[in-house]
Design a protein around this motif. Structure first.
Motif, PDB file in Angstrom:
ATOM      1  N   GLU A   1       8.043  42.613  66.917  1.00  0.00           N
ATOM      2  CA  GLU A   1       7.629  43.869  67.544  1.00  0.00           C
ATOM      3  C   GLU A   1       6.115  44.048  67.479  1.00  0.00           C
ATOM      4  O   GLU A   1       5.500  44.544  68.440  1.00  0.00           O
ATOM      5  CB  GLU A   1       8.327  45.049  66.879  1.00  0.00           C
ATOM      6  N   ASN A   2       5.502  43.639  66.381  1.00  0.00           N
ATOM      7  CA  ASN A   2       4.046  43.775  66.261  1.00  0.00           C
ATOM      8  C   ASN A   2       3.315  42.957  67.319  1.00  0.00           C
ATOM      9  O   ASN A   2       2.303  43.393  67.869  1.00  0.00           O
ATOM     10  CB  ASN A   2       3.587  43.325  64.874  1.00  0.00           C
TER      11      ASN A   2
ATOM     12  N   SER B   1       8.866  42.646  60.833  1.00  0.00           N
ATOM     13  CA  SER B   1       8.429  43.398  62.020  1.00  0.00           C
ATOM     14  C   SER B   1       7.528  42.582  62.946  1.00  0.00           C
ATOM     15  O   SER B   1       6.996  43.113  63.923  1.00  0.00           O
ATOM     16  CB  SER B   1       7.669  44.660  61.586  1.00  0.00           C
TER      17      SER B   1
END
Length: 272
Positions: free
Chosen positions: A250-251, A247
């Protein structure tokens, strides 16, 4: 001034554009001036030379306060030493996620060694460890243009390929913002794909039937078994165990990573 090495590569071109759009002063390093055509008109200072030459290395860092560099660009010790002499305050280093998933392999060891050189230099740095680039599929372009059948020794393993533009976007944030120093970002795309999945995407985009076939070449299969990290890019097939979908993109960016479909649509002309 931000110095971008590998500025005409798959990732560097995106980074130069993104930095200029953010209003940053950029010096783009290339060994081939023709590959940097158009950059000067966009306000980029183009430095033509070889980072393995000490005189050029010292000259190119004049007035530079941030550096983007790659695992395969020049001698890491020499490049980072020149950066330190010039008073560079921020470094973004791109290595490979194989540093985590296959640390005893050739690329993994090279990545870990390069990261250690940066830490030893004392320069404030951010490490980006991307997984396989979507651009590895360009290795299929001749076969797709020629007949539409991609033949490789094996279909390999599922791979969450990442668009180099996303790696560039994270590099731009780390170069332009505080808070990324000392961090290591492991980067993947949004979905694990096999070659057959990519072929289906390309077929839909190009509007014609494409096929992937395993030819089971025993000599190539043995090469894959011995050095999977060194042959994956040349075949456009990943032969290494996936790290899974992470992730991190996106983080850091606040949006999902670009899909393989988005990358393929943007690069469809390479296969026509």
């Amino acid at each position: 001034m931000i110095l971008v090495t590998g500025a005409t590569g798959n990732m560097g071109r995106h980074l130069v554009r993104q930095l200029r759009e953010a209003g940053a002063a950029v010096r783009a390093v290339t060994r081939n001036a023709s590959k940097a055509e158009g950059m000067a008109s966009a306000g980029v200072e183009v430095a033509v030379g070889d980072l393995t030459e000490p005189a050029f290395l010292d000259r190119v860092f004049t007035g530079v306060d941030a550096l983007f560099t790659l695992l395969e660009v020049g001698d890491p010790k020499a490049v980072l030493a020149a950066a330190k002499r010039a008073g560079v305050k921020r470094v973004v280093l791109v290595t490979s996620l194989l540093a985590q998933t296959l640390p005893n392999g050739f690329v993994g060891q090279l990545s870990l060694g390069c990261e250690q050189v940066m830490r030893d230099s004392g320069l404030p740095g951010t490490v980006l460890r991307p997984w396989e680039f979507a651009t590895n599929t360009l290795a299929w372009a001749d076969e797709i243009r020629g007949g539409g059948i991609v033949r490789k020794p094996s279909a390999g393993l599922p791979s969450p390929v990442i668009d180099p533009a996303d790696v560039a976007a994270i590099a731009a944030k780390a170069l332009l913002e505080t808070g990324h120093e000392g961090r290591t970002y492991a980067l993947t795309g949004p979905a694990e794909l096999l070659p057959q999945d990519k072929i289906r995407v390309l077929s839909a985009i190009l509007g014609r039937a494409l096929h992937f076939e395993e030819n089971g070449d025993p000599e190539k299969l043995e090469q894959i078994r011995l050095t999977p990290d060194q042959v994956s890019e040349g075949f456009g097939v990943c032969f290494m165990t996936s790290p899974g979908v992470l992730s991190t993109v996106e983080n850091v960016l606040g949006r999902p990573p670009r899909t393989y479909q988005q990358w393929a649509a943007s690069n469809a002309n390479a296969f026509r």
